[in-house]
Write a protein that holds these residues in place. Structure first.
Motif, PDB file in Angstrom:
ATOM      1  N   LYS A   1       0.811  -1.223  -0.118  1.00 35.24           N
ATOM      2  CA  LYS A   1       0.176   0.110   0.044  1.00 35.24           C
ATOM      3  C   LYS A   1       0.719   1.468   0.001  1.00 35.24           C
ATOM      4  O   LYS A   1       2.155   1.126   0.184  1.00 35.24           O
TER       5      LYS A   1
ATOM      6  N   TYR B   1     -12.158  -2.986  -3.524  1.00 37.65           N
ATOM      7  CA  TYR B   1     -12.558  -2.979  -1.946  1.00 37.65           C
ATOM      8  C   TYR B   1     -14.031  -3.193  -2.091  1.00 37.65           C
ATOM      9  O   TYR B   1     -14.816  -2.893  -1.071  1.00 37.65           O
TER      10      TYR B   1
ATOM     11  N   LEU C   1     -16.297  -4.302   0.960  1.00 39.58           N
ATOM     12  CA  LEU C   1     -16.385  -3.352   2.295  1.00 39.58           C
ATOM     13  C   LEU C   1     -17.037  -2.412   2.073  1.00 39.58           C
ATOM     14  O   LEU C   1     -16.959  -1.311   2.765  1.00 39.58           O
TER      15      LEU C   1
ATOM     16  N   PHE D   1     -15.369   2.630   7.633  1.00 35.06           N
ATOM     17  CA  PHE D   1     -14.027   3.142   7.075  1.00 35.06           C
ATOM     18  C   PHE D   1     -13.791   2.971   5.566  1.00 35.06           C
ATOM     19  O   PHE D   1     -12.565   3.488   4.953  1.00 35.06           O
TER      20      PHE D   1
ATOM     21  N   LEU E   1     -10.537   4.240   3.659  1.00 31.56           N
ATOM     22  CA  LEU E   1      -9.638   3.121   3.250  1.00 31.56           C
ATOM     23  C   LEU E   1      -9.462   3.522   1.563  1.00 31.56           C
ATOM     24  O   LEU E   1      -8.388   3.242   1.192  1.00 31.56           O
TER      25      LEU E   1
ATOM     26  N   TYR F   1      -7.068   6.385   1.085  1.00 29.76           N
ATOM     27  CA  TYR F   1      -5.758   5.762   1.629  1.00 29.76           C
ATOM     28  C   TYR F   1      -4.946   5.065   0.382  1.00 29.76           C
ATOM     29  O   TYR F   1      -3.832   5.413   0.031  1.00 29.76           O
TER      30      TYR F   1
ATOM     31  N   THR G   1      -4.723  -8.583  10.352  1.00 28.38           N
ATOM     32  CA  THR G   1      -5.170  -7.188   9.693  1.00 28.38           C
ATOM     33  C   THR G   1      -4.884  -5.900  10.609  1.00 28.38           C
ATOM     34  O   THR G   1      -4.215  -5.162   9.920  1.00 28.38           O
TER      35      THR G   1
ATOM     36  N   ARG H   1       3.263  -6.932   8.981  1.00 28.48           N
ATOM     37  CA  ARG H   1       2.477  -6.082   9.923  1.00 28.48           C
ATOM     38  C   ARG H   1       2.989  -5.795  11.286  1.00 28.48           C
ATOM     39  O   ARG H   1       2.883  -4.922  11.816  1.00 28.48           O
TER      40      ARG H   1
ATOM     41  N   ILE I   1      -4.423  -0.018  12.072  1.00 29.78           N
ATOM     42  CA  ILE I   1      -5.092  -0.809  11.019  1.00 29.78           C
ATOM     43  C   ILE I   1      -5.201   0.053   9.794  1.00 29.78           C
ATOM     44  O   ILE I   1      -5.519  -0.616   8.602  1.00 29.78           O
ATOM     45  N   GLY I   2      -5.571   1.314   9.898  1.00 34.98           N
ATOM     46  CA  GLY I   2      -5.638   2.091   8.531  1.00 34.98           C
ATOM     47  C   GLY I   2      -4.406   2.359   7.823  1.00 34.98           C
ATOM     48  O   GLY I   2      -4.505   3.261   6.926  1.00 34.98           O
TER      49      GLY I   2
ATOM     50  N   ASN J   1      -1.929  -0.271   7.426  1.00 36.63           N
ATOM     51  CA  ASN J   1      -1.183  -1.445   7.605  1.00 36.63           C
ATOM     52  C   ASN J   1      -0.449  -2.191   6.553  1.00 36.63           C
ATOM     53  O   ASN J   1      -0.083  -3.302   6.153  1.00 36.63           O
TER      54      ASN J   1
ATOM     55  N   ILE K   1       0.178  -3.283   3.692  1.00 34.33           N
ATOM     56  CA  ILE K   1       0.137  -4.449   2.838  1.00 34.33           C
ATOM     57  C   ILE K   1      -1.242  -5.109   2.782  1.00 34.33           C
ATOM     58  O   ILE K   1      -2.001  -5.256   3.532  1.00 34.33           O
ATOM     59  N   HIS K   2      -1.618  -5.663   1.595  1.00 31.89           N
ATOM     60  CA  HIS K   2      -3.070  -6.295   1.309  1.00 31.89           C
ATOM     61  C   HIS K   2      -2.427  -7.746   0.547  1.00 31.89           C
ATOM     62  O   HIS K   2      -1.740  -7.772  -0.144  1.00 31.89           O
TER      63      HIS K   2
HETATM   64  P1  PCG Z   1      -6.742  -5.302   3.815  1.00 33.02           P
HETATM   65  O1  PCG Z   1      -6.475  -4.587   2.609  1.00 33.02           O
HETATM   66  O2  PCG Z   1      -5.937  -6.556   4.007  1.00 33.02           O
HETATM   67  O3  PCG Z   1      -8.347  -5.566   3.856  1.00 33.02           O
HETATM   68  C1  PCG Z   1      -9.239  -4.565   3.962  1.00 33.02           C
HETATM   69  C2  PCG Z   1      -8.547  -3.428   4.611  1.00 33.02           C
HETATM   70  O4  PCG Z   1      -9.503  -2.560   5.279  1.00 33.02           O
HETATM   71  C3  PCG Z   1      -7.713  -3.806   5.557  1.00 33.02           C
HETATM   72  O5  PCG Z   1      -6.484  -4.233   4.906  1.00 33.02           O
HETATM   73  C4  PCG Z   1      -7.503  -2.556   6.257  1.00 33.02           C
HETATM   74  O6  PCG Z   1      -6.485  -1.441   5.577  1.00 33.02           O
HETATM   75  C5  PCG Z   1      -8.729  -1.887   6.109  1.00 33.02           C
HETATM   76  N1  PCG Z   1      -9.666  -1.816   7.514  1.00 33.02           N
HETATM   77  C6  PCG Z   1     -10.102  -3.248   7.904  1.00 33.02           C
HETATM   78  N2  PCG Z   1     -10.946  -2.852   9.133  1.00 33.02           N
HETATM   79  C7  PCG Z   1     -10.682  -1.595   9.403  1.00 33.02           C
HETATM   80  C8  PCG Z   1     -11.064  -0.474  10.336  1.00 33.02           C
HETATM   81  O7  PCG Z   1     -11.639  -1.006  11.447  1.00 33.02           O
HETATM   82  N3  PCG Z   1     -10.660   0.608  10.340  1.00 33.02           N
HETATM   83  C9  PCG Z   1      -9.823   1.110   9.108  1.00 33.02           C
HETATM   84  N4  PCG Z   1      -9.423   2.206   9.234  1.00 33.02           N
HETATM   85  N5  PCG Z   1      -9.436   0.253   8.243  1.00 33.02           N
HETATM   86  C10 PCG Z   1      -9.786  -1.120   8.496  1.00 33.02           C
END
Ligand code: PCG
Length: 149
Positions: free
Chosen positions: A10, A50, A53, A58, A62, A65, A92, A103, A110-111, A113, A115-116
């Motif tokens: 990311k 995404y 989601l 978020f 996301l 970002y 995550t 990670r 978490i926001g 993190n 890599i996906h």
């Molecule tokens: P990823 O890319 O593995 O899969 C979904 C992404 O959503 C996750 O990594 C995080 O970057 C993001 N994500 C998941 N849960 C949350 C959360 O509760 N808050 C925020 N800001 N991002 C989240």
């Protein structure tokens, strides 16, 4: 065909100079790099990636970002690469990621993190089709018989 997964470094991972470190972890494990590009994606593309989601609170943060700078999109191949790739990446939420994972070693929030990685073989198939419409690179490692029994 051998199992493949989609891995994306990311924008924070790119900005923080973690590209080489991350590629190195997958490469040293024995997985094969079958696709690689550095690109900045636009909002509709990130929203598609995404889409599952889209109802989450978020979601727009996301997407902001992910489009904030270049990402490194990759296809990695090998036995069990989806599950093992997720283990290499770590939980995550970096607060729960074990040290030794990407990670766990390099992220806090978490926001941000870093890599996906695809969460299933089916998501991997969809994500690879989205990011690599041209398909994976076609090459075989000469080390194969030193990695697989
Ligand atoms: P990823 O890319 O593995 O899969 C979904 C992404 O959503 C996750 O990594 C995080 O970057 C993001 N994500 C998941 N849960 C949350 C959360 O509760 N808050 C925020 N800001 N991002 C989240």
């Amino acid at each position: 065909m051998a199992e493949q997964t989609f891995i994306m470094i990311k924008p924070d991972g790119v900005q923080r100079g973690l590209i080489g470190e991350i590629i190195s972890r997958f490469e040293k494990k024995g997985f094969y790099l079958k696709g690689l590009k550095l690109l900045t994606v636009e909002r509709p593309f990130a929203e598609k990636h995404y889409a599952d989601l889209s109802a989450k609170p978020f979601f727009s943060g996301l997407v902001d970002y992910i489009i904030s700078g270049p990402v490194v999109a990759m296809i990695w191949e090998g036995k069990n690469v989806v599950t093992t790739g997720r283990k290499i990446i770590g939980a995550t939420n970096p607060a729960q990621s074990e040290p030794g994972t990407i990670r766990g070693d390099f992220a806090i929030d978490i926001g941000r993190n870093v890599i996906h990685g695809s969460d299933s073989v089916e998501s991997a198939r969809k994500e690879i089709a989205l990011w690599f419409p041209e398909g994976p690179a076609n090459w075989q490692s000469s080390q194969h018989s030193w990695i697989y029994e």
